[in-house]
Design an enzyme around this catalytic site. Structure first.
Site, PDB file in Angstrom:
ATOM      1  N   ARG A   1     -18.629  -2.800   2.481  1.00  0.00           N
ATOM      2  CA  ARG A   1     -18.793  -3.386   3.813  1.00  0.00           C
ATOM      3  C   ARG A   1     -20.248  -3.263   4.274  1.00  0.00           C
ATOM      4  O   ARG A   1     -20.808  -2.182   4.265  1.00  0.00           O
ATOM      5  CB  ARG A   1     -17.846  -2.699   4.803  1.00  0.00           C
TER       6      ARG A   1
ATOM      7  N   LYS B   1       0.829  -1.208   0.000  1.00  0.00           N
ATOM      8  CA  LYS B   1       0.000   0.000   0.000  1.00  0.00           C
ATOM      9  C   LYS B   1       0.865   1.259   0.000  1.00  0.00           C
ATOM     10  O   LYS B   1       0.596   2.218  -0.737  1.00  0.00           O
ATOM     11  CB  LYS B   1      -0.930   0.010   1.213  1.00  0.00           C
TER      12      LYS B   1
ATOM     13  N   CYS C   1     -19.160   2.196   9.408  1.00  0.00           N
ATOM     14  CA  CYS C   1     -19.420   2.907  10.663  1.00  0.00           C
ATOM     15  C   CYS C   1     -20.716   2.494  11.360  1.00  0.00           C
ATOM     16  O   CYS C   1     -20.676   1.972  12.475  1.00  0.00           O
ATOM     17  CB  CYS C   1     -19.430   4.415  10.414  1.00  0.00           C
TER      18      CYS C   1
END
Length: 439
Positions: A329, A35, A261
């Protein structure tokens, strides 16, 4: 100011880049060598509008750096932001193993007056535990502050640059003053800088997300009732939204919330509540309603086809949990794909950004680079994500391409009367279905 940001995920990369853009010298740190090598070469690991341009510009101008060497970055930093992942554990609570590992790794290299700031979403009491760990490891009282993030994926740069408020949790006025100086360029329109205890700051993040999630689950439950009562949830939403005590934000019915979240934070707050001996009745209900809402579109599809989906070709528009991101997600589309495949249907999908991520998580899904071409031979279309590209399609062309003229709109993008006039059978959320197909 010299800043180190540990963690180059969504929060860390946006935070570090925006701080660099306001003139600070920022080094972003990650243990993922691939990354970091990519970031040094201008490869951005996430899709977020405007982020790539900011990263490239600030790196080119020498204010933004990337490294895997924690020691070298921390030892010269005046402020160290912790933005590592805190994923959901098996019991619903946050997994803080990465936070503890990072704290131990940075301790030997910490300047005496440096400020460690938690940016990750962490349970109440995490700041105090980091403070205790650093004291044990360094032999002195270290400055540890909390600075929860309130970024919306798809609008994170604007949210950071023009925040509604900045919340910090501190133990002394000196640390509060330094953080206020750091955020001064972003608060020029008199938005508040709110200084409080670390525990209150940590709690603020969870309570904010839980309340927003509650609004979504509430409007979805009312939408499902509207359908059975013959009402229109959009009219009801307008009827209540003009009440200043309620407002319109987060009152759009759909197929449930997802992302990194809301699901995780609602469950973590539930676990914290249970740990203290309280009963989280509302939090449990919010999560349960949302999980059930993710199945609503499939139930509509199954009912329409009399329970037999074997051999049906179902197109899906939208895979990310929300528009302007590639994040899948907890995405409702993943639930729909699984249910359709288990029922024997073939799934062909389109999303402007998230198809590669879904391909890595699923098997047997066909992907189309064109939203329109995905509909060729489709018995039905399901819409899961409110991408702007889906708002004004060529309905005449779609009509010619589809084998069956049925649309299941999980985001209420279209007007039912117009869809009926165009010759479609149209199902949405919280509105009575219409059928304009010829007998």
């Amino acid at each position: 100011m010299k800043i180190a940001v540990i963690g180059t995920g969504y929060v860390g990369l946006v935070t570090g880049t925006c701080f660099a853009n306001s003139g600070n010298d920022v080094t972003c740190i990650d243990i993922d060598e691939k990354k970091i090598a990519g970031l040094k070469s201008g490869v951005i690991p996430i899709y977020e509008p405007g982020l790539k341009e900011l990263v490239l510009r600030n790196a080119e101008e020498g204010r933004l750096h990337f490294t895997t060497d924690t020691a070298s970055a921390v030892k010269t930093a005046e402020m160290i932001y912790l933005a590592v992942g805190t994923p959901q554990g098996d019991d619903g609570s946050a997994d803080l193993s990465a936070m503890w590992a990072v704290t131990k790794a940075l301790a030997p290299h910490l300047q005496e007056d440096a400020i460690v700031v938690t940016k990750s979403t962490v349970p109440v009491g995490t700041n105090a535990k980091i403070f205790g760990m650093l004291k044990e490891l360094t032999g002195r009282d270290c400055h540890v502050a909390s600075n929860p993030e309130f970024l919306k994926e798809g609008a994170a740069i604007d949210d950071f640059m023009k925040p509604d408020r900045v919340v910090v949790g501190v133990r002394c006025a000196e640390v509060s003053d330094k953080l206020q100086q750091l955020y001064a360029p972003f608060l020029r329109t008199e938005k508040p800088f709110l200084s409080m205890s670390p525990e209150s700051a940590e709690m603020t993040k969870y309570v904010a997300n839980a309340l927003l999630a509650t609004k979504i689950s509430f409007i979805n439950e009312m939408a499902n009732l509207c359908e059975k009562m013959g009402g229109d949830i959009n009219d009801v939403r307008r009827g209540i939204g003009h009440d200043s005590r309620i407002g319109f934000a987060f009152l759009f019915p759909g197929v449930g919330y997802g992302g990194s979240c809301f699901p995780k934070d609602v469950r973590a707050l539930t676990a914290m509540t249970e740990d203290k001996g309280n009963v989280p009745e509302m939090l449990r209900a919010v999560d349960n309603v949302n999980e059930r809402q993710k199945t609503v579109l499939f139930e509509k599809v199954k009912t329409h086809f009399d329970g037999d989906l074997s051999g049906k070709r179902i197109a899906i528009w939208g895979l990310a949990f929300k528009p302007e991101t590639d994040d899948i997600r907890e995405a409702p589309a993943l639930v729909l794909i699984r249910q359709l495949q288990e029922a024997g249907a073939t799934v062909v999908a389109h999303d402007p950004e998230a198809m590669e991520n879904v391909a890595a998580e699923t098997e047997g899904v066909e992907f189309s680079e064109s939203a329109t071409k995905a509909l060729k031979g489709a018995d039905a279309l399901c819409i899961c994500t409110d991408w702007k590209a889906y708002h004004q399609p060529d309905f005449a062309e779609i009509y010619q391409l589809m084998a069956g003229h049925v649309v299941f709109d999980g985001r209420n993008l279209y007007d039912p009367a117009r869809m009926k006039a165009r010759g479609y059978c149209y199902h949405s959320i919280g509105r009575v279905a219409v059928d304009g197909r010829k007998a």
